[in-house]
Design a protein around this motif. Sequence first.
Motif, PDB file in Angstrom:
ATOM      1  N   GLN A  84       0.811  -1.212   0.163  1.00  0.00           N
ATOM      2  CA  GLN A  84       0.237  -0.100   0.122  1.00  0.00           C
ATOM      3  C   GLN A  84       0.669   1.141  -0.099  1.00  0.00           C
ATOM      4  O   GLN A  84       2.025   1.150   0.690  1.00  0.00           O
ATOM      5  CB  GLN A  84      -0.840  -0.047   1.417  1.00  0.00           C
ATOM      6  N   THR A 115      -3.898   0.936  -2.338  1.00  0.00           N
ATOM      7  CA  THR A 115      -3.573  -0.543  -2.179  1.00  0.00           C
ATOM      8  C   THR A 115      -3.248  -1.171  -3.435  1.00  0.00           C
ATOM      9  O   THR A 115      -4.268  -1.371  -4.388  1.00  0.00           O
ATOM     10  CB  THR A 115      -4.951  -1.243  -1.759  1.00  0.00           C
ATOM     11  N   LEU A 143       1.883  -5.799   2.330  1.00  0.00           N
ATOM     12  CA  LEU A 143       0.814  -6.327   2.702  1.00  0.00           C
ATOM     13  C   LEU A 143       1.341  -8.043   2.988  1.00  0.00           C
ATOM     14  O   LEU A 143       2.050  -8.669   2.432  1.00  0.00           O
ATOM     15  CB  LEU A 143       0.094  -6.457   1.404  1.00  0.00           C
ATOM     16  N   TYR A 187      -4.292  -3.910   6.843  1.00  0.00           N
ATOM     17  CA  TYR A 187      -4.310  -5.281   6.623  1.00  0.00           C
ATOM     18  C   TYR A 187      -3.445  -6.026   7.937  1.00  0.00           C
ATOM     19  O   TYR A 187      -3.460  -7.244   7.761  1.00  0.00           O
ATOM     20  CB  TYR A 187      -3.660  -5.819   5.424  1.00  0.00           C
TER      21      TYR A 187
END
Length: 321
Positions: A84, A115, A143, A187
């Motif tokens: 991201q 993202t 991520l 996340y």
Amino acid sequence: MSNLDIHPDVTVCGGHRDTAAHPVHELFPGREVLLGESTKVRRLLPTLGRRMVGAWCFIDHYGPDDIVGEPGMQVPPHPHIGLQTVSWLLDGEVLHRDSLGSLQTLRPGELGLMTAGRAIAHSEESPADHPDLLHGAQLWVALPDAHRHVSPAFEHHGNLPVLRERRLTATVIMGELAGATSPGTAYTPLVGADLLLSPEADLSLPVERDFEHAVLSVYGEAEIDGVPVSPGSLLYLGTGRRELRIRSAAGSRLMLLGGEPFDEEIVMWWNFVGRTGQEIAEARREWAEGELFGTVHGYAGPRLNAPPLPPTPLKPRGRSR
């Protein structure tokens, strides 16, 4: 935000062996890098001795730059996977375009969160009619494996939670701080906050004990746990803290970054975050020859070409340089 190094390093990050399992004070200066045609930045992650802070894996701090009569930021279309991008402005404006069709002008106090997931391309530029100053930070969040192939997305949040107490104004950019939670999609457990300190500030800021933390100074002089932090430098703090003691005699502005230590190893090269050299090489091939990343429409200029791959195979290398 792009990594425009002509010969980018292959960097292996992540895993608990990279994490200080107790409080520390490690101060890192920024490394000057040319971004696009005219913008110089100070690169603070990855750097010699420190490659991640939680899931934060890339930090550029730029400005304040006087861009009166200048083009300002001009970053042509370029690709990303597995991360991201977090755009944060202190002064100025930046126009974001991406291959999803997003077109958004970012201003101070607003979160631009992209993202990349499985693949996206974007550009960043100062508008033709732009403010006199340009100052901000661009950051990447890695991520985790379970989410690194999600569909690409762009979020713009102009109303972020703000904490105010004892000569401190804290804007929560990502994650959670002192009970306030950013609307930005995260996340992994993490925190990103803009800390504005008034003159004679002297306070203790509660933080998550299991997180590792770092503080970036963007302007003004401050002390963290008694350690002086000058503008353009990053103080890594390790884990095991319940609070940070912050002081500033004349006032300053800091960015607090942290998160649970990232347990997975990642491979970073150019603008890609993957798990193997083969994956990175395939992403480069797609950008050069395929259609996976889509097209960024409206940017007045050609897109960036990927630099050549290193002559040796991309593979995980040692943690020290």
